[in-house]
Design an enzyme around this catalytic site. Structure first.
Site, mmCIF file in Angstrom:
data_model
loop_
_atom_site.group_PDB
_atom_site.id
_atom_site.type_symbol
_atom_site.label_atom_id
_atom_site.label_comp_id
_atom_site.label_asym_id
_atom_site.label_seq_id
_atom_site.Cartn_x
_atom_site.Cartn_y
_atom_site.Cartn_z
ATOM 1 N N TYR A 179 39.535 38.719 37.567
ATOM 2 C CA TYR A 179 39.419 38.131 38.914
ATOM 3 C C TYR A 179 38.376 37.011 38.998
ATOM 4 O O TYR A 179 38.658 35.923 39.514
ATOM 5 C CB TYR A 179 39.067 39.270 39.858
ATOM 6 C CG TYR A 179 38.681 38.935 41.277
ATOM 7 C CD1 TYR A 179 39.651 38.656 42.244
ATOM 8 C CD2 TYR A 179 37.343 38.950 41.683
ATOM 9 C CE1 TYR A 179 39.285 38.398 43.562
ATOM 10 C CE2 TYR A 179 36.983 38.699 43.002
ATOM 11 C CZ TYR A 179 37.954 38.426 43.941
ATOM 12 O OH TYR A 179 37.596 38.179 45.243
ATOM 13 N N LYS A 183 38.013 32.910 40.764
ATOM 14 C CA LYS A 183 37.110 32.524 41.853
ATOM 15 C C LYS A 183 36.157 31.420 41.388
ATOM 16 O O LYS A 183 35.849 30.500 42.151
ATOM 17 C CB LYS A 183 36.327 33.742 42.347
ATOM 18 C CG LYS A 183 37.172 34.739 43.155
ATOM 19 C CD LYS A 183 37.729 34.107 44.426
ATOM 20 C CE LYS A 183 38.337 35.137 45.390
ATOM 21 N NZ LYS A 183 39.067 34.512 46.509
#
Ligand SMILES: NC(=O)C1=CN([C@@H]2O[C@H](COP(=O)(O)OP(=O)(O)OC[C@H]3O[C@@H](n4cnc5c(N)ncnc54)[C@H](OP(=O)(O)O)[C@@H]3O)[C@@H](O)[C@H]2O)C=CC1
Ligand SMILES: CCCCCCCCCCCCCCCC(=O)[C@@H](N)CO
Length: 348
Positions: A179, A183
């Site tokens: 993840y 970002k």
């Protein structure tokens, strides 16, 4: 709200605002907050039933329900063509003008240790986290920055493109490998665009020329800590125990709190926006070449944060090491999706 005597840098009443991921969690809280401030709001996500319930909620809390308009579009924003369709539909709905504000909240997190999460899921994370934001930005900016004749060049209010990142873009935490890179990529895109947009804003100051964009554009990025949302409940089920321990300093906030704090920071005109004290320290150690909100305040923050992180960086690594020392290897999952699950001890 934005300080005595200071101008509101983020007026929303009567303006048209698109919120991706606006049907749940933080996006939904942003949508209802802005509806309460008199904005016309379009929410975008995939599931129609959640979008419809958000539109109903916005009607209920609207500042001026007779004047305000609400709309939803179902789209999978990991597909660039869908983002183009979404912006075209918003423009049609808004009588031919593009939206005034686009706020990217779509995304969700699939935590897990890097080698244990199939590569296909990691690519999906890039698609649903980075590409939903980058595709939306691309479609939006192509709409906003297209040259228009002088009669369509607005004098003021600026347009705003807002990304939603995570403080994990500032500080690594084991178990967020699928993840955090997506970002961090959003943060890099935001920094690049914040510089590139100045060229267009420069052209806009010459707006009586034939080729200028319709309005000035500002870029912002929000860096929340944990948010108590549907997405958070799902990720907790997948999250390694080590990760839960490492992020113990995080006290998750409600979507409503995150929305309110973010909007207040936008009203003050901030660029990189954190939503709580620990997040601000994490930002401070990672400011790098990003534009500052306040030159002196941010410089002092970065000095202090760098001192704090002299202790935090080895502490996080030591905790990971000691976890392995105490608990051994984590459960071994199949390395490829098409492999049958492996038992920890192979049959003899
Ligand atoms: N929860 C947390 O702890 C944190 C979250 N964040 C970030 O904040 C943002 C909001 O998170 P959160 O409040 O948890 O949100 P939720 O998981 O509760 O909601 C996510 C929203 O995004 C939509 N969405 C997801 N994928 C797509 C897609 N491919 N195309 C269009 N819409 C999509 C969902 O609707 P649907 O599924 O119907 O499409 C839903 O509206 C995210 O970007 C997240 O990464 C940052 C820090 C912490
Ligand atoms: C005094 C300073 C000490 C700093 C210590 C560092 C602590 C790390 C906390 C990590 C918090 C992660 C929050 C984001 C979560 C997120 O984005 C996911 N939940 C995605 O949904």
């Amino acid at each position: 709200m934005f300080g005595f005597g200071r101008k509101n840098e983020f007026p929303v009443e009567g303006r048209v605002i698109v919120i991706t991921g606006g049907s749940d969690g933080m996006g939904r809280a942003v949508a209802t907050n802005l509806a309460g401030r008199g904005a016309h709001v379009v929410v975008v996500a995939r599931t129609v039933s959640k979008l419809q319930s958000t539109v109903e909620e916005m009607r209920r809390v609207a500042l001026n329900s007779l004047k305000q308009r609400f709309f939803y579009i179902s789209a999978d924003l990991s597909d660039a063509a869908e983002c183009d369709r979404m912006i075209a539909e918003v423009t049609g709905w808004n009588y031919g003008s593009g939206p005034d504000v686009v706020w990217c909240c779509a995304g969700f997190c699939h935590p897990g240790f890097f080698t244990e999460v199939p590569i296909s899921i990691q690519r999906q994370q890039m698609d649903n986290v980075y590409w939903t934001a980058a595709n939306t930005a691309h479609a939006t900016l192509r709409n906003w920055l297209a040259p228009v004749p002088p009669s369509a060049q607005m004098k003021n209010p600026r347009r705003h493109l807002i990304f939603t990142c995570s403080t994990l873009a500032f500080t690594p935490i084991a178990g967020y490998g699928p993840y955090s890179p997506a970002k961090a990529a959003i943060r890099s895109l935001s920094d690049t665009l914040s510089q590139e947009i100045e060229m267009y804003n420069g052209a806009f100051t010459q707006r009586h020329r034939n080729s200028a964009p319709a309005a000035d554009v500002k870029i912002h990025t929000i860096f929340p800590m944990g948010i108590l949302s549907t997405g958070f409940d799902n990720e907790q089920k997948l999250k390694p125990e080590l990760t839960k321990m490492l992020e113990d300093a995080d006290k998750p906030q409600t979507p409503e709190e995150v929305a309110q704090i973010s909007i207040s920071a936008l009203e003050r005109g901030e660029y990189l926006i954190t939503t709580m004290f620990v997040g601000n320290i994490m930002k401070g150690t990672s400011l790098g070449p990003s534009p500052r909100n306040a030159p002196i305040g941010d410089t002092v923050l970065s000095w202090l944060s760098n001192l704090v992180f002299l202790q935090v960086i080895p502490d996080l690594r030591n905790k990971a090491f000691n976890w392995g020392k105490t608990n051994g290897l984590p459960n071994v999952y199949p390395k490829e999706e098409d492999e049958t699950p492996q038992a920890t001890t192979p049959p003899s």
